[in-house]
Design an enzyme around this catalytic site. Structure first.
Site, PDB file in Angstrom:
ATOM      1  N   ARG A  16       0.841  -1.197   0.000  1.00 36.38           N
ATOM      2  CA  ARG A  16       0.000   0.000   0.000  1.00 36.38           C
ATOM      3  C   ARG A  16       0.874   1.244   0.000  1.00 36.38           C
ATOM      4  O   ARG A  16       1.494   1.574   1.004  1.00 36.38           O
ATOM      5  CB  ARG A  16      -0.943   0.008   1.208  1.00 36.38           C
ATOM      6  CG  ARG A  16      -1.806   1.260   1.269  1.00 36.38           C
ATOM      7  CD  ARG A  16      -3.015   1.125   2.190  1.00 36.38           C
ATOM      8  NE  ARG A  16      -2.661   1.061   3.602  1.00 36.38           N
ATOM      9  CZ  ARG A  16      -3.558   1.151   4.588  1.00 36.38           C
ATOM     10  NH1 ARG A  16      -4.856   1.278   4.302  1.00 36.38           N
ATOM     11  NH2 ARG A  16      -3.169   1.077   5.849  1.00 36.38           N
ATOM     12  N   ASP A  52      -3.966   3.551  14.245  1.00 35.43           N
ATOM     13  CA  ASP A  52      -3.108   4.034  13.173  1.00 35.43           C
ATOM     14  C   ASP A  52      -3.581   5.425  12.795  1.00 35.43           C
ATOM     15  O   ASP A  52      -4.390   6.029  13.508  1.00 35.43           O
ATOM     16  CB  ASP A  52      -3.064   3.060  11.994  1.00 35.43           C
ATOM     17  CG  ASP A  52      -4.390   2.950  11.247  1.00 35.43           C
ATOM     18  OD1 ASP A  52      -5.336   3.706  11.563  1.00 35.43           O
ATOM     19  OD2 ASP A  52      -4.482   2.106  10.341  1.00 35.43           O
TER      20      ASP A  52
END
Length: 537
Positions: free
Chosen positions: A162, A451
């Site tokens: 990613r 996160d």
């Protein structure tokens, strides 16, 4: 056009990645695609302003033919047919990469985005680790002498990398004096160094694409893929991309996003935490009806979240693409058996709902949760070696009919805003940002894996509550700048006590100042990580 590397040796072996040919490829990507990227970022602002004026979003009338058309994405390669368990986590340090590859998951989302602080050493180390993994040489020995090696007794997880979202920049690669596009740097270095090896391994250059807001942004990625494959002389269609539907405008363009990427698409993912962040951001000034309750009380069973995930499964399977479930943020704690038991129960319930809804697989954030997720999906899919299925593409969901109103029915979440929730938001926002500034993009806070997405929710809720003068259900107080300043000071002092003066001064004090600035500002900051990036050097 000229490219400059501000620090050519951020870590040992950096020269293996920052080669003249690799940098020339990055320069070429920038020359061809950075201008369009800049235009698309401006288009985001214009669309958001329209929503601010109308408090409405709808499916695009000009793309109705695509939504109504009979088309499918390219068939998935063998390596991506079975994605029932996906492990997520950063690709640096090497120890974490090895643990993810060895986890028993079918796929590893090797994250250069929300679970990774894009310090220059981290960026280069991640590419090195992924290249070494593709070559089968990745290893690590701890200072205590413990060795970490890639397992040979079972398949490694298939890597899906990613890159950063379109909005991020890379300040250590300058092109004509301006920072390079972070997404193109991450993709370019990975693709240039690793794509051919991955194909030799029977896999391919596979990507998760984050934070897109329109099908035109997907079109740009498709153009990047076409060019890159030609540049390296590998077959078109070798690249496969799974798009995270993690912004509210993208939820209205799922068909169109798949269509733009149809020769390279393999699925969509329900990126639930960024999706909630996006809803707050998009409707931040649309009134009290768009104020979400305390973050911890917003469940995936809320009607507006059900509408989003049901539409995603239906859209994907209609087009022959995989529907991937989202992250269960709870994580086990090996030192606390009761916490671990509760985490397993929550993950099992979450994954059971997704598997029964037709998702083809889902995410976990810790290797210990892989068996639980696998067990749930095995119970629905069966074992392919014994007549079971690899996925649920056959589950078409024709009964699902989601309207625009259902997707933005934020009030359907119910719940309340509390001072306890406000306090938790401020603590998490500062605690996470402090860790991010220190160089780690994912951290366990109160047995939840936080996160950038969850920190974004936290600080955005605070800004929205100030804007709407929200009344707190547990104290009766109104959320004001003064109240937020007081509670932020108390939570910041708590962090000083928890982590000590040295770490506090280096990381948590500047993090608190940043959170204060963006929460109290009249102008909303689109991404926390943009100003935070200026603090990491």
């Amino acid at each position: 056009m000229a490219i400059t590397v501000t620090d050519p040796q951020p870590i040992d072996r950096a020269e293996e990645i920052l080669t003249p040919k690799a940098l020339a490829f990055i320069e070429e990507l920038h020359q061809r695609f950075a201008g369009t990227r800049n235009e698309l970022l401006e288009a985001r602002k214009a669309k958001r302003q329209k929503v601010a004026e109308t408090s409405r979003l709808d499916f695009l009338p000009e793309t109705r033919e695509i939504r109504d058309g009979d088309w499918k994405v390219a068939e998935a390669p063998a390596a991506l047919q079975d994605r029932r368990v996906e492990m997520t986590g950063p690709a640096t340090p090497a120890k974490m990469a090895i643990n993810a590859l060895n986890s028993g998951a079918k796929v590893w989302l090797a994250d250069l985005e929300d679970a990774s602080t894009p310090t220059w050493p981290n960026v280069i180390d991640a590419i090195l680790n992924l290249r070494d993994a593709a070559q089968g040489t990745l290893s690590y020995t701890s200072p205590e002498g413990k060795e970490y090696r890639l397992r040979t007794d079972a398949p490694l997880a298939v890597v899906v990398a990613r890159p950063r979202g379109w909005h991020m920049e890379e300040s250590h690669l300058l092109i004509d004096g301006e920072p390079a596009v972070g997404a193109l740097v991450d993709f370019g270095l990975h693709f240039f160094h690793i794509a051919k090896q991955l194909l030799l391994n029977g896999h391919g250059p596979y990507y998760y694409l984050p934070k897109m807001e329109s099908h035109l942004e997907a079109r740009l990625w498709n153009e990047v893929f076409v060019f890159a494959q030609d540049f390296l002389g590998i077959p078109q269609g070798s690249v496969r991309a799974t798009v995270l539907i993690e912004t509210i405008p993208a939820a209205f363009e799922m068909d169109e996003i798949l269509y733009e990427l149809r020769d390279h698409a393999s699925g969509l993912n329900a990126g639930r935490w960024d999706y909630l962040f996006s809803i707050i951001k998009y409707f931040r000034d649309a009134g009290e009806e768009f104020v979400l309750p305390d973050r911890a009380t917003v469940a995936m069973t809320a009607p507006f979240m059900r509408a989003y995930t049901e539409l995603l499964v239906k859209t994907c399977h209609k087009r022959g693409a995989f529907a991937m479930g989202g992250m269960a943020a709870v994580i086990p704690n090996r030192k606390q058996p009761d916490v671990t038991a509760a985490a397993f129960d929550k993950v099992r319930a979450d994954k059971t709902r997704e598997a029964n809804d037709g998702f083809d697989g889902s995410w976990v954030a810790h290797p210990d949760l892989v068996p639980t997720c696998r067990e749930v999906f095995d119970s629905v899919l069966g074992d392919p070696a014994n007549g079971g299925k690899k996925n649920q593409l056959d589950k078409q969901r024709p009964e699902v009919n989601v309207t625009a109103e259902q997707l933005i029915d934020v009030a359907s979440a119910g719940g309340t805003v509390t001072e306890a929730g406000l306090r938790l938001n401020l603590y998490v926002a500062v605690a996470y940002t402090g860790v991010w500034i220190s160089g780690s993009g994912a951290v366990a806070i109160h047995n939840l894996m936080e996160d950038a997405a969850t920190a974004e929710i936290s600080r955005s809720q605070v800004w929205q509550q100030i804007r709407n003068k929200s009344v707190l259900a547990d104290t009766g107080n109104t959320v004001t700048r003064e109240l937020v300043t007081r509670i932020l000071g108390e939570e910041t002092e708590r962090l000083r006590i928890e982590f000590g003066d040295e770490n506090f001064t280096k990381y948590y004090e500047p993090a608190s100042k940043l959170i204060e600035d963006i929460c109290l500002s009249d102008d909303y900051t689109d991404f926390l990580t943009t100003p935070a990036y200026e603090l990491v050097g």
